[in-house]
Motif scaffolding. Structure first.
Motif, PDB file in Angstrom:
ATOM      1  N   ASP A  64      -2.547 -10.646   4.955  1.00 48.55           N
ATOM      2  CA  ASP A  64      -1.975  -9.727   5.938  1.00 48.55           C
ATOM      3  C   ASP A  64      -1.007  -8.763   5.259  1.00 48.55           C
ATOM      4  O   ASP A  64      -1.058  -7.550   5.485  1.00 48.55           O
ATOM      5  N   TYR A  65      -0.147  -9.314   4.425  1.00 47.30           N
ATOM      6  CA  TYR A  65       0.829  -8.474   3.728  1.00 47.30           C
ATOM      7  C   TYR A  65       0.129  -7.474   2.811  1.00 47.30           C
ATOM      8  O   TYR A  65       0.491  -6.294   2.768  1.00 47.30           O
ATOM      9  N   ILE A  66      -0.869  -7.932   2.062  1.00 44.00           N
ATOM     10  CA  ILE A  66      -1.586  -7.053   1.141  1.00 44.00           C
ATOM     11  C   ILE A  66      -2.254  -5.915   1.884  1.00 44.00           C
ATOM     12  O   ILE A  66      -2.180  -4.740   1.483  1.00 44.00           O
ATOM     13  N   GLN A  67      -2.898  -6.237   3.010  1.00 48.96           N
ATOM     14  CA  GLN A  67      -3.605  -5.212   3.771  1.00 48.96           C
ATOM     15  C   GLN A  67      -2.655  -4.144   4.300  1.00 48.96           C
ATOM     16  O   GLN A  67      -2.978  -2.948   4.285  1.00 48.96           O
ATOM     17  N   VAL A  68      -1.476  -4.543   4.742  1.00 49.55           N
ATOM     18  CA  VAL A  68      -0.540  -3.594   5.345  1.00 49.55           C
ATOM     19  C   VAL A  68       0.286  -2.856   4.288  1.00 49.55           C
ATOM     20  O   VAL A  68       0.548  -1.658   4.415  1.00 49.55           O
ATOM     21  N   MET A  69       0.687  -3.544   3.222  1.00 49.49           N
ATOM     22  CA  MET A  69       1.672  -2.993   2.300  1.00 49.49           C
ATOM     23  C   MET A  69       1.163  -2.643   0.901  1.00 49.49           C
ATOM     24  O   MET A  69       1.856  -1.952   0.163  1.00 49.49           O
ATOM     25  N   CYS A  70      -0.001  -3.119   0.509  1.00 52.71           N
ATOM     26  CA  CYS A  70      -0.403  -2.992  -0.891  1.00 52.71           C
ATOM     27  C   CYS A  70      -1.670  -2.185  -1.121  1.00 52.71           C
ATOM     28  O   CYS A  70      -2.213  -2.195  -2.228  1.00 52.71           O
ATOM     29  N   THR A  71      -2.158  -1.495  -0.116  1.00 47.51           N
ATOM     30  CA  THR A  71      -3.422  -0.769  -0.273  1.00 47.51           C
ATOM     31  C   THR A  71      -3.260   0.748  -0.297  1.00 47.51           C
ATOM     32  O   THR A  71      -4.238   1.465  -0.550  1.00 47.51           O
ATOM     33  N   ASP A  72      -2.072   1.255  -0.056  1.00 45.60           N
ATOM     34  CA  ASP A  72      -1.832   2.704  -0.078  1.00 45.60           C
ATOM     35  C   ASP A  72      -1.373   3.156  -1.460  1.00 45.60           C
ATOM     36  O   ASP A  72      -0.564   2.482  -2.108  1.00 45.60           O
ATOM     37  N   TYR A  73      -1.878   4.290  -1.900  1.00 42.45           N
ATOM     38  CA  TYR A  73      -1.450   4.926  -3.159  1.00 42.45           C
ATOM     39  C   TYR A  73      -1.550   3.975  -4.359  1.00 42.45           C
ATOM     40  O   TYR A  73      -0.710   4.015  -5.263  1.00 42.45           O
ATOM     41  N   VAL A  74      -2.576   3.154  -4.394  1.00 42.73           N
ATOM     42  CA  VAL A  74      -2.710   2.203  -5.506  1.00 42.73           C
ATOM     43  C   VAL A  74      -2.865   2.932  -6.835  1.00 42.73           C
ATOM     44  O   VAL A  74      -2.223   2.579  -7.831  1.00 42.73           O
ATOM     45  N   THR A  75      -3.696   3.954  -6.869  1.00 43.39           N
ATOM     46  CA  THR A  75      -3.906   4.710  -8.109  1.00 43.39           C
ATOM     47  C   THR A  75      -2.614   5.362  -8.577  1.00 43.39           C
ATOM     48  O   THR A  75      -2.259   5.308  -9.762  1.00 43.39           O
ATOM     49  N   GLU A  76      -1.905   5.980  -7.643  1.00 43.73           N
ATOM     50  CA  GLU A  76      -0.648   6.655  -8.009  1.00 43.73           C
ATOM     51  C   GLU A  76       0.390   5.650  -8.511  1.00 43.73           C
ATOM     52  O   GLU A  76       1.132   5.929  -9.465  1.00 43.73           O
ATOM     53  N   LYS A  77       0.452   4.491  -7.895  1.00 43.64           N
ATOM     54  CA  LYS A  77       1.419   3.483  -8.329  1.00 43.64           C
ATOM     55  C   LYS A  77       1.066   2.919  -9.703  1.00 43.64           C
ATOM     56  O   LYS A  77       1.958   2.621 -10.511  1.00 43.64           O
ATOM     57  N   MET A  78      -0.226   2.788  -9.983  1.00 40.38           N
ATOM     58  CA  MET A  78      -0.630   2.375 -11.327  1.00 40.38           C
ATOM     59  C   MET A  78      -0.195   3.417 -12.351  1.00 40.38           C
ATOM     60  O   MET A  78       0.253   3.066 -13.453  1.00 40.38           O
ATOM     61  N   GLU A  79      -0.288   4.669 -11.979  1.00 37.53           N
ATOM     62  CA  GLU A  79       0.146   5.741 -12.876  1.00 37.53           C
ATOM     63  C   GLU A  79       1.657   5.702 -13.075  1.00 37.53           C
ATOM     64  O   GLU A  79       2.155   6.003 -14.177  1.00 37.53           O
ATOM     65  N   LEU A  80       2.415   5.344 -12.025  1.00 35.29           N
ATOM     66  CA  LEU A  80       3.864   5.201 -12.175  1.00 35.29           C
ATOM     67  C   LEU A  80       4.199   4.136 -13.219  1.00 35.29           C
ATOM     68  O   LEU A  80       5.073   4.331 -14.069  1.00 35.29           O
ATOM     69  N   ILE A  81       3.486   2.993 -13.169  1.00 36.58           N
ATOM     70  CA  ILE A  81       3.734   1.907 -14.121  1.00 36.58           C
ATOM     71  C   ILE A  81       3.377   2.338 -15.541  1.00 36.58           C
ATOM     72  O   ILE A  81       4.137   2.106 -16.492  1.00 36.58           O
ATOM     73  N   ASN A  82       2.218   2.980 -15.701  1.00 34.80           N
ATOM     74  CA  ASN A  82       1.801   3.422 -17.033  1.00 34.80           C
ATOM     75  C   ASN A  82       2.779   4.429 -17.628  1.00 34.80           C
ATOM     76  O   ASN A  82       3.139   4.346 -18.806  1.00 34.80           O
ATOM     77  N   THR A  83       3.218   5.369 -16.798  1.00 32.84           N
ATOM     78  CA  THR A  83       4.157   6.386 -17.274  1.00 32.84           C
ATOM     79  C   THR A  83       5.504   5.778 -17.628  1.00 32.84           C
ATOM     80  O   THR A  83       6.163   6.215 -18.581  1.00 32.84           O
ATOM     81  N   LEU A  84       5.903   4.757 -16.878  1.00 34.97           N
ATOM     82  CA  LEU A  84       7.190   4.112 -17.117  1.00 34.97           C
ATOM     83  C   LEU A  84       7.251   3.459 -18.490  1.00 34.97           C
ATOM     84  O   LEU A  84       8.298   3.462 -19.144  1.00 34.97           O
ATOM     85  N   ILE A  85       6.122   2.910 -18.946  1.00 34.17           N
ATOM     86  CA  ILE A  85       6.110   2.101 -20.167  1.00 34.17           C
ATOM     87  C   ILE A  85       5.606   2.862 -21.385  1.00 34.17           C
ATOM     88  O   ILE A  85       6.099   2.653 -22.499  1.00 34.17           O
ATOM     89  N   LYS A  86       4.652   3.746 -21.201  1.00 34.28           N
ATOM     90  CA  LYS A  86       3.969   4.392 -22.325  1.00 34.28           C
ATOM     91  C   LYS A  86       4.937   5.149 -23.235  1.00 34.28           C
ATOM     92  O   LYS A  86       5.713   5.989 -22.766  1.00 34.28           O
ATOM     93  N   ASP A  87       4.889   4.821 -24.526  1.00 33.54           N
ATOM     94  CA  ASP A  87       5.676   5.489 -25.570  1.00 33.54           C
ATOM     95  C   ASP A  87       7.188   5.397 -25.333  1.00 33.54           C
ATOM     96  O   ASP A  87       7.953   6.201 -25.876  1.00 33.54           O
ATOM     97  N   ARG A  88       7.630   4.430 -24.555  1.00 33.44           N
ATOM     98  CA  ARG A  88       9.054   4.317 -24.250  1.00 33.44           C
ATOM     99  C   ARG A  88       9.802   3.725 -25.442  1.00 33.44           C
ATOM    100  O   ARG A  88       9.407   2.699 -25.993  1.00 33.44           O
ATOM    101  N   LYS A  89      10.898   4.376 -25.818  1.00 37.46           N
ATOM    102  CA  LYS A  89      11.737   3.926 -26.934  1.00 37.46           C
ATOM    103  C   LYS A  89      13.203   3.993 -26.519  1.00 37.46           C
ATOM    104  O   LYS A  89      13.623   4.939 -25.837  1.00 37.46           O
ATOM    105  N   LEU A  90      13.965   3.017 -26.947  1.00 34.87           N
ATOM    106  CA  LEU A  90      15.397   3.007 -26.628  1.00 34.87           C
ATOM    107  C   LEU A  90      16.100   4.213 -27.234  1.00 34.87           C
ATOM    108  O   LEU A  90      17.047   4.754 -26.651  1.00 34.87           O
ATOM    109  N   SER A  91      15.642   4.655 -28.391  1.00 34.60           N
ATOM    110  CA  SER A  91      16.272   5.802 -29.057  1.00 34.60           C
ATOM    111  C   SER A  91      16.144   7.084 -28.244  1.00 34.60           C
ATOM    112  O   SER A  91      16.903   8.034 -28.446  1.00 34.60           O
TER     113      SER A  91
END
Length: 345
Positions: free
Chosen positions: A206-233
């Protein structure tokens, strides 16, 4: 059938009533590039009350993560602004930018549109990434920042080194964007120090159907962008006073990242480690966390308003703080900290 009898949808509507009862109203701001941001703002803003921007994490939406904080923070004298980040809670953008810097620019524009020029900011997990970037990009707007389990010091190489339970962004997305009950169950166990013992699959579906099915592609892109080539420097050093709060047993962003962030910010920061709490510290230890937030901002607010508001304003803030502490038991009537439904990164 599921939509008609959805406990998740019903609870979401209950949160609407919680926000309305707290004196907030839903607002939509359309920005120049076509981005649309949904947020909750004071129905009657008061310039004498310090404004506080609350930024949610990578979970359901802003309501689910901040509902339990409204009354104590309002009683302590704050004006609250609670946005939904892009691709959460109806907020969206037509362009391809998925960086936390773009999220930060959109929230800064929303606060400008609301007539708020200076404010404090609190960010949970992914919301802490956005809060940090706002402080770096807009020092004239952000006075102080609270970062809660926000692994902004993460580096891409940390995944391969074994610091996390996942080794690549795709694996992280499969947990953070659960599409099956077993993945949501895994997310719950990683997020809570003491997860619920009973986690029925029917509730998870029930939770997945209501809360986890919108903008899945965009949210995956948010995660990839957050991590890719990230350096503390490459991470800028913010100069505002910063409170870093971490759950001692955080399995999503290990405590080492909290110490790393404190070393990065040095004298501008302080680190508070909350025992018997995991990544979902805002749910497991809501009263303790709220007290830290109030103390950090209220002491500053008293001093910053002293010159132009006089003793009457100081007494009001102190009195509100005492009232909030005496009524803190009311937080127990808010959503249970054992709920699986407000997972965030």
């Amino acid at each position: 059938m599921t939509q008609c009898l959805s406990f998740t949808a019903l609870r979401d509507r209950c949160y609407d009533r919680t926000f309305y009862a707290a004196g907030l109203r839903p607002t939509v701001t359309v920005l120049g590039d076509g981005a649309t941001v949904h947020f909750w703002a004071p129905r009657y803003p008061d310039p004498a009350r310090p404004p506080l921007l609350l930024i949610h994490g990578f979970g359901a939406n802003a309501k689910w993560q901040w509902a339990g904080y409204l009354r104590p923070l309002l009683r302590s004298g704050f004006d609250l602004y609670v946005p939904n980040l892009l691709f959460f809670g109806g907020s969206e953008a037509p362009g391809p930018d998925r960086s936390e810097a773009y999220q930060a620019r959109c929230l800064a524009a929303v606060m400008d549109a609301a007539g708020v020029r200076r404010f404090g900011v609190v960010g949970v997990s992914y919301g802490g990434f956005v809060a940090y970037r706002m402080a770096a990009m807009f020092p004239e707007k952000v006075e102080r920042a609270v970062l809660i389990c926000a692994g902004v010091c993460i580096e891409e190489r940390d995944l391969a080194s074994g610091l996390f339970v996942v080794s690549n962004p795709a694996e992280a997305a499969s947990i953070l964007l659960p599409q099956r009950p077993d993945k949501l169950r895994q997310l719950v166990r990683l997020s809570f120090c003491n997860p619920p013992r009973i986690m029925p699959s029917c509730c998870f579906w029930d939770y997945i159907q209501v809360m986890c099915t919108d903008y899945v592609t965009e949210k995956m892109e948010l995660i990839n962008t957050l991590i890719k080539d990230r350096k503390l420097s490459d991470l800028p050093k913010i100069m505002q006073p910063t409170l870093i709060i971490w759950g001692e047993q955080d399995k999503i962003f290990p405590l080492e990242l909290g110490y790393r962030l404190q070393r990065h910010l040095q004298e501008n920061s302080q680190l508070v480690v909350i025992k018997n709490a995991g990544h979902a510290v805002n749910l497991e230890k809501s009263k303790e966390l709220c007290e830290h937030i109030k103390a950090f901002f209220l002491n500053f607010s008293v001093n910053s308003h002293k010159d132009h508001m006089g003793c009457k304003r100081i007494k009001l803030l102190i009195g509100s703080s005492i009232l909030a502490r005496s009524g803190s038991a009311q937080m127990e009537n808010e959503p249970s900290s054992s709920s699986f439904s407000s997972m965030q990164i």
